[in-house]
Design an enzyme around this catalytic site. Structure first.
Site, PDB file in Angstrom:
ATOM      1  N   ASP A 204      13.449  50.982  64.892  1.00  0.00           N
ATOM      2  CA  ASP A 204      13.196  49.617  65.339  1.00  0.00           C
ATOM      3  C   ASP A 204      13.613  49.524  66.807  1.00  0.00           C
ATOM      4  OD1 ASP A 204      15.967  49.582  65.486  1.00  0.00           O
ATOM      5  OD2 ASP A 204      16.245  47.889  64.131  1.00  0.00           O
ATOM      6  N   ASP A 206      16.217  47.137  69.241  1.00  0.00           N
ATOM      7  CA  ASP A 206      17.308  46.157  69.147  1.00  0.00           C
ATOM      8  C   ASP A 206      17.573  45.520  70.501  1.00  0.00           C
ATOM      9  OD1 ASP A 206      18.336  46.980  66.310  1.00  0.00           O
ATOM     10  OD2 ASP A 206      18.251  48.862  67.424  1.00  0.00           O
ATOM     11  N   ASP A 290      14.810  43.738  66.239  1.00  0.00           N
ATOM     12  CA  ASP A 290      15.982  42.903  65.960  1.00  0.00           C
ATOM     13  C   ASP A 290      16.376  42.171  67.233  1.00  0.00           C
ATOM     14  OD1 ASP A 290      16.259  43.661  63.313  1.00  0.00           O
ATOM     15  OD2 ASP A 290      17.697  45.260  63.745  1.00  0.00           O
TER      16      ASP A 290
HETATM   17  P1  ATP Z   1      17.373  53.512  64.860  1.00  0.00           P
HETATM   18  O1  ATP Z   1      16.799  54.312  65.961  1.00  0.00           O
HETATM   19  O2  ATP Z   1      17.104  54.111  63.536  1.00  0.00           O
HETATM   20  O3  ATP Z   1      16.997  52.072  64.925  1.00  0.00           O
HETATM   21  P2  ATP Z   1      19.960  52.557  65.544  1.00  0.00           P
HETATM   22  O4  ATP Z   1      21.219  53.248  65.896  1.00  0.00           O
HETATM   23  O5  ATP Z   1      19.351  51.683  66.585  1.00  0.00           O
HETATM   24  O6  ATP Z   1      18.951  53.640  65.058  1.00  0.00           O
HETATM   25  P3  ATP Z   1      20.065  50.209  63.837  1.00  0.00           P
HETATM   26  O7  ATP Z   1      20.011  50.154  62.355  1.00  0.00           O
HETATM   27  O8  ATP Z   1      18.929  49.569  64.561  1.00  0.00           O
HETATM   28  O9  ATP Z   1      20.229  51.742  64.210  1.00  0.00           O
HETATM   29  O10 ATP Z   1      21.435  49.573  64.258  1.00  0.00           O
HETATM   30  C1  ATP Z   1      21.829  49.454  65.619  1.00  0.00           C
HETATM   31  C2  ATP Z   1      23.238  48.959  65.703  1.00  0.00           C
HETATM   32  O11 ATP Z   1      23.307  47.614  65.260  1.00  0.00           O
HETATM   33  C3  ATP Z   1      24.220  49.751  64.858  1.00  0.00           C
HETATM   34  O12 ATP Z   1      25.331  50.063  65.651  1.00  0.00           O
HETATM   35  C4  ATP Z   1      24.645  48.838  63.767  1.00  0.00           C
HETATM   36  O13 ATP Z   1      26.015  48.972  63.485  1.00  0.00           O
HETATM   37  C5  ATP Z   1      24.341  47.462  64.328  1.00  0.00           C
HETATM   38  N1  ATP Z   1      23.857  46.600  63.247  1.00  0.00           N
HETATM   39  C6  ATP Z   1      22.712  46.751  62.568  1.00  0.00           C
HETATM   40  N2  ATP Z   1      22.570  45.793  61.648  1.00  0.00           N
HETATM   41  C7  ATP Z   1      23.653  45.003  61.765  1.00  0.00           C
HETATM   42  C8  ATP Z   1      24.104  43.832  61.114  1.00  0.00           C
HETATM   43  N3  ATP Z   1      23.398  43.283  60.152  1.00  0.00           N
HETATM   44  N4  ATP Z   1      25.270  43.282  61.514  1.00  0.00           N
HETATM   45  C9  ATP Z   1      25.973  43.859  62.504  1.00  0.00           C
HETATM   46  N5  ATP Z   1      25.605  44.938  63.168  1.00  0.00           N
HETATM   47  C10 ATP Z   1      24.476  45.528  62.804  1.00  0.00           C
HETATM   48 MN    MN Z   2      17.720  50.406  66.119  1.00  0.00          MN
HETATM   49 MN    MN Z   3      18.263  47.375  64.217  1.00  0.00          MN
END
Ligand code: ATP
Ligand code: MN
Ligand code: MN
Length: 366
Positions: A204, A206, A290
């Site tokens: 995703d 962020d 997100d």
């Molecule tokens: P990817 O490339 O798979 O998206 P990512 O490291 O960006 O990997 P994410 O699941 O998007 O993974 O999460 C990004 C960050 O946001 C992580 O550090 C996670 O702890 C934080 N995070 C995700 N969801 C929540 C939530 N619901 N509440 C608090 N923090 C969150």
């Molecule tokens: Mn992510």
């Molecule tokens: Mn995310």
């Protein structure tokens, strides 16, 4: 064969937040195996086992060279009996028999397929499997009621399971910046998550949004979402309002790792290039995005908390609690000894409060 004396021993901290973990992994054969077992444990709601495998995988990711012999692992933390058995199997046989049989198992395959649907977690997938649903075809014909997220997830299944590229993340970043500028001048957008850590693809994108004047960010999310929606950029969105102020258990001690910022889980409709759309040729793709809004006073904590990796975050909180008697969240840092909140305007300050050497985002890929 190398003799015992020639084997270089590694010296590695047991806390991932004290290690520099880049994307340059010298032991992907081992970390892939351990990560798959971690994922399988998580999919089966065995969280303790999941964390143990994640920590073992993260330790192997941090090693500076390729491991070729078990004797190199002597004295290393984070490697339990089970993880060591898996590593030994891979070193001796090229693959782990446990990993291979997990991959082949009907249950693992079904859990992967079903949780690949946005909005479907391990518990829902397990319930469906117990009702004989193992794939999307069976789900579509099962008459199960799906919620709005799951319907969207099923509809855009292929797109959402296709990794998002950095170029796509940047394109979406421009749209979000435009939306934010249009509804409140001076607002700032920061790319967080895996892309901030330098990953080339992600599941995703962020973003963290704030405004330099405290309080101005209140009510920003619905406006941003309305702007995006009216221009056809959103295929799905669910906005959750900020619940930080009304929480009773104290800001630095959330009930779970979930923070309480105003946030939006969305699916963007991203137009690709300038091609012509035809019945058989779709010119857009669905991308998970997100969005999180933070007041400027919490921004440094929010950036740190949303940059990840998930294990790095978990380890930061474990370090704060166990070694410093502090509580760290994406909102604040509370010092339990001094009984006060510690203010910070940068990630560097937060690492300093925690008595940790600063680790830049590109080295938080634990
Ligand atoms: P990817 O490339 O798979 O998206 P990512 O490291 O960006 O990997 P994410 O699941 O998007 O993974 O999460 C990004 C960050 O946001 C992580 O550090 C996670 O702890 C934080 N995070 C995700 N969801 C929540 C939530 N619901 N509440 C608090 N923090 C969150
Ligand atoms: Mn992510
Ligand atoms: Mn995310």
């Amino acid at each position: 064969q190398i003799s015992e004396a020639e084997v270089a021993l590694f010296s590695v901290s047991s806390y991932a937040c004290q290690r520099r973990t880049t994307l340059d992994n010298h032991n992907s054969n081992l970390t892939d195996a351990l990560s798959l077992l971690a994922e399988n444990a998580e999919l089966n709601n065995e969280d303790g086992r999941g964390v143990a495998f994640r920590r073992a995988a993260a330790l192997m990711k941090a090693l500076p060279t390729q491991v070729i012999s078990m004797s190199q692992l002597r004295g290393l933390p984070c490697l339990g009996e089970h993880s060591l058995r898996v590593i030994k199997d891979v070193l001796e046989n090229g693959v782990s028999s446990e990993v291979e049989s997990t991959k082949q198992s009907k249950r693992y395959k079904a859990l992967k397929i079903l949780t690949g649907i946005f909005g479907v977690g391990a518990k829902t997938a397990d319930r469906w499997i117990r009702e004989g649903i193992y794939n999307l075809e069976q789900l579509r014909h099962s008459g199960q009621t799906l919620n709005r997220a799951q319907k969207s997830g099923l509809e855009h299944y292929d797109d959402l399971n296709e990794p998002v590229t950095k170029a796509e993340a940047d394109a979406i970043g421009e749209i979000v910046q435009k939306a934010v500028d249009s509804v409140l001048t001076g607002s700032q957008v920061a790319l967080t998550g895996g892309f901030r850590r330098g990953k080339l693809t992600g599941h995703d994108v962020d973003f963290l949004i704030t405004h330099p004047e405290e309080g101005k960010e209140v009510g920003l999310m619905p406006k941003v979402v309305a702007w995006l929606e009216s221009r056809g950029f959103l295929l799905y969105q669910k906005t959750t309002r900020n619940s930080y102020l009304e929480s009773k258990d104290g800001p630095a001690r959330p009930a779970s790792n979930m923070d309480r910022f105003e946030r939006c889980f969305s699916i963007f409709k991203l137009t690709k290039g300038k091609e012509q759309e035809t019945a058989s040729h779709k010119i857009w793709r669905a991308v998970r995005v997100d969005l999180v809004v933070s007041p400027i006073s919490q921004f440094a904590f929010a950036v740190l908390g949303w940059t990840g990796s998930k294990l790095f975050e978990r380890e930061l909180r474990r370090w704060a609690g166990h070694e410093k008697n502090m509580s760290l969240s994406s909102h604040a840092l509370f010092d339990n000894t001094q009984n006060k909140y510690l203010r910070a305007t940068s990630e560097e300050e937060i690492f300093a409060y925690l008595g940790l050497e600063y680790i830049p985002p590109s080295e938080r890929n634990a």
